[in-house]
Motif scaffolding. Structure first.
Motif, PDB file in Angstrom:
ATOM      1  N   MET A   1       0.736  -1.237   0.095  1.00 22.44           N
ATOM      2  CA  MET A   1      -0.294  -0.018   0.035  1.00 22.44           C
ATOM      3  C   MET A   1       1.194   0.918  -0.629  1.00 22.44           C
ATOM      4  N   PRO A   2       1.552   1.714  -0.740  1.00 25.68           N
ATOM      5  CA  PRO A   2       2.621   2.735  -0.769  1.00 25.68           C
ATOM      6  C   PRO A   2       1.710   4.154  -1.310  1.00 25.68           C
ATOM      7  N   PHE A   3       0.599   4.901  -0.026  1.00 23.88           N
ATOM      8  CA  PHE A   3      -0.171   5.562  -0.473  1.00 23.88           C
ATOM      9  C   PHE A   3      -0.227   6.283   1.124  1.00 23.88           C
ATOM     10  N   ASN A   4       0.563   7.795   1.202  1.00 23.74           N
ATOM     11  CA  ASN A   4       0.213   8.216   2.559  1.00 23.74           C
ATOM     12  C   ASN A   4      -0.761   9.538   2.433  1.00 23.74           C
ATOM     13  N   PRO A   5      -1.173   9.729   3.565  1.00 23.77           N
ATOM     14  CA  PRO A   5      -2.400  10.694   4.729  1.00 23.77           C
ATOM     15  C   PRO A   5      -1.265  12.183   4.344  1.00 23.77           C
ATOM     16  N   ILE A   6      -2.650  12.811   3.466  1.00 24.44           N
ATOM     17  CA  ILE A   6      -2.172  14.263   4.104  1.00 24.44           C
ATOM     18  C   ILE A   6      -2.830  15.061   4.648  1.00 24.44           C
ATOM     19  N   ASP A   7      -1.685  15.592   5.211  1.00 27.99           N
ATOM     20  CA  ASP A   7      -1.691  15.917   6.804  1.00 27.99           C
ATOM     21  C   ASP A   7      -2.425  17.174   7.363  1.00 27.99           C
ATOM     22  N   ASP A   8      -2.199  18.335   6.163  1.00 30.31           N
ATOM     23  CA  ASP A   8      -3.057  20.092   6.422  1.00 30.31           C
ATOM     24  C   ASP A   8      -2.894  20.520   5.298  1.00 30.31           C
ATOM     25  N   ALA A   9      -3.980  21.398   5.367  1.00 31.74           N
ATOM     26  CA  ALA A   9      -3.776  22.048   4.117  1.00 31.74           C
ATOM     27  C   ALA A   9      -2.584  22.352   3.171  1.00 31.74           C
ATOM     28  N   GLN A  10      -1.746  23.145   3.632  1.00 30.94           N
ATOM     29  CA  GLN A  10      -0.557  22.890   3.463  1.00 30.94           C
ATOM     30  C   GLN A  10       0.087  21.782   2.607  1.00 30.94           C
ATOM     31  N   ASP A  11       0.189  20.547   3.227  1.00 28.93           N
ATOM     32  CA  ASP A  11       0.773  19.186   2.690  1.00 28.93           C
ATOM     33  C   ASP A  11      -0.408  18.921   1.493  1.00 28.93           C
ATOM     34  N   PHE A  12      -1.318  19.119   1.143  1.00 25.66           N
ATOM     35  CA  PHE A  12      -1.526  19.538   0.499  1.00 25.66           C
ATOM     36  C   PHE A  12      -1.693  19.632  -1.162  1.00 25.66           C
TER      37      PHE A  12
ATOM     38  N   VAL B   1      -0.634  12.799  -9.195  1.00 20.22           N
ATOM     39  CA  VAL B   1      -1.126  12.276  -7.895  1.00 20.22           C
ATOM     40  C   VAL B   1      -2.141  12.624  -7.992  1.00 20.22           C
ATOM     41  N   LEU B   2      -2.451  11.135  -7.156  1.00 21.44           N
ATOM     42  CA  LEU B   2      -3.936  10.331  -6.863  1.00 21.44           C
ATOM     43  C   LEU B   2      -4.007  10.650  -5.678  1.00 21.44           C
ATOM     44  N   ILE B   3      -5.246  11.373  -5.779  1.00 23.43           N
ATOM     45  CA  ILE B   3      -5.829  11.520  -3.952  1.00 23.43           C
ATOM     46  C   ILE B   3      -7.448  10.663  -3.736  1.00 23.43           C
ATOM     47  N   ASP B   4      -7.208  10.055  -3.013  1.00 27.84           N
ATOM     48  CA  ASP B   4      -8.838   9.781  -2.086  1.00 27.84           C
ATOM     49  C   ASP B   4      -8.696  10.374  -1.132  1.00 27.84           C
ATOM     50  N   PHE B   5     -10.143  10.923  -1.368  1.00 26.23           N
ATOM     51  CA  PHE B   5     -10.822  11.569  -0.229  1.00 26.23           C
ATOM     52  C   PHE B   5     -11.920  11.016  -0.165  1.00 26.23           C
ATOM     53  N   HIS B   6     -11.997  10.033   1.393  1.00 25.09           N
ATOM     54  CA  HIS B   6     -12.088   9.135   1.965  1.00 25.09           C
ATOM     55  C   HIS B   6     -12.932   9.191   3.945  1.00 25.09           C
ATOM     56  N   ALA B   7     -13.367   8.374   4.209  1.00 24.45           N
ATOM     57  CA  ALA B   7     -14.447   8.552   5.316  1.00 24.45           C
ATOM     58  C   ALA B   7     -14.503   7.545   6.362  1.00 24.45           C
ATOM     59  N   ASP B   8     -13.649   7.310   7.791  1.00 25.61           N
ATOM     60  CA  ASP B   8     -13.677   6.325   8.010  1.00 25.61           C
ATOM     61  C   ASP B   8     -15.075   5.197   8.229  1.00 25.61           C
TER      62      ASP B   8
ATOM     63  N   PHE C   1       0.562   8.287  -4.719  1.00 29.12           N
ATOM     64  CA  PHE C   1      -0.844   7.955  -4.049  1.00 29.12           C
ATOM     65  C   PHE C   1      -1.070   8.582  -2.806  1.00 29.12           C
ATOM     66  N   TYR C   2      -2.139   9.363  -2.881  1.00 25.65           N
ATOM     67  CA  TYR C   2      -2.593   9.756  -0.901  1.00 25.65           C
ATOM     68  C   TYR C   2      -3.889   9.574  -1.100  1.00 25.65           C
ATOM     69  N   ARG C   3      -4.016  10.122   0.438  1.00 20.51           N
ATOM     70  CA  ARG C   3      -5.906  10.163   0.676  1.00 20.51           C
ATOM     71  C   ARG C   3      -5.395  10.974   1.690  1.00 20.51           C
TER      72      ARG C   3
ATOM     73  N   VAL D   1     -18.014  11.466  -0.994  1.00 20.17           N
ATOM     74  CA  VAL D   1     -17.382  10.159  -0.216  1.00 20.17           C
ATOM     75  C   VAL D   1     -17.460   8.516  -0.888  1.00 20.17           C
ATOM     76  N   PRO D   2     -16.737   8.320  -1.405  1.00 22.06           N
ATOM     77  CA  PRO D   2     -15.527   8.470  -2.176  1.00 22.06           C
ATOM     78  C   PRO D   2     -15.154   9.004  -3.440  1.00 22.06           C
ATOM     79  N   THR D   3     -14.551   9.647  -3.217  1.00 15.33           N
ATOM     80  CA  THR D   3     -14.051  11.156  -4.605  1.00 15.33           C
ATOM     81  C   THR D   3     -12.616  10.226  -4.549  1.00 15.33           C
ATOM     82  N   TYR D   4     -12.047  10.814  -5.855  1.00 12.74           N
ATOM     83  CA  TYR D   4     -11.036  10.512  -6.156  1.00 12.74           C
ATOM     84  C   TYR D   4     -10.652  11.697  -7.629  1.00 12.74           C
ATOM     85  N   MET D   5      -8.907  11.888  -6.894  1.00 15.04           N
ATOM     86  CA  MET D   5      -8.379  13.238  -8.110  1.00 15.04           C
ATOM     87  C   MET D   5      -7.188  12.974  -8.354  1.00 15.04           C
ATOM     88  N   VAL D   6      -7.167  13.268  -9.520  1.00 12.83           N
ATOM     89  CA  VAL D   6      -5.564  13.247 -10.258  1.00 12.83           C
ATOM     90  C   VAL D   6      -5.398  14.449 -10.293  1.00 12.83           C
ATOM     91  N   PHE D   7      -4.150  15.085  -9.403  1.00  9.83           N
ATOM     92  CA  PHE D   7      -3.452  16.450  -9.970  1.00  9.83           C
ATOM     93  C   PHE D   7      -2.152  16.546 -11.022  1.00  9.83           C
TER      94      PHE D   7
END
Length: 113
Positions: A1-12, A22-29, A55-57, A75-81
């Motif tokens: 699973m090579p993806f990392n969480p995004i921790d804050d708006a600056q990180d994003f 980058v592909l970002i998975d916007f999810h909810a637990d 890959f990020y979440r 959710v889920p929403t996936y975005m490529v940037f």
């Protein structure tokens, strides 16, 4: 699973402007749909990280400012940037949409599913 969480708006902001794709998975637990697609996201990340896609979440309950900036509505929403711009997205638990999104990246086409 090579993806990392995004921790804050600056990180994003740093990640989407990194010059990499980058592909970002916007999810909810709490979302059963997110849990059901988590394995597919993991499998795709295993494959596409080899060709330079990162890959990020983002947990939507923890980073509301990022969710608003990215205009995530379900959710889920996936975005490529790429270079700070959204070049594609897919929503929902339909694994086919996620595969199409990544397939469009491979062919260089822009897709909004």
């Amino acid at each position: 699973m090579p993806f990392n969480p995004i921790d804050d708006a600056q990180d994003f902001t740093r990640i989407i402007n990194s010059g990499k794709t980058v592909l970002i998975d916007f999810h909810a637990d709490w979302s059963g749909l997110c849990r059901s697609t988590s394995q597919q996201f993991s499998e795709l990340s295993d494959t596409f990280v080899r060709i330079g896609v990162d890959f990020y979440r983002v947990n939507v309950d923890e980073l509301e400012d990022v969710v608003m900036e990215a205009d995530v509505r379900v959710v889920p929403t996936y975005m490529v940037f790429k270079d700070g711009k959204k070049v594609g997205h897919a929503t929902g638990a339909d694994g086919l949409s996620l595969h199409k999104l990544m397939g469009s990246y491979m062919t260089g086409c822009e897709v909004v599913a």
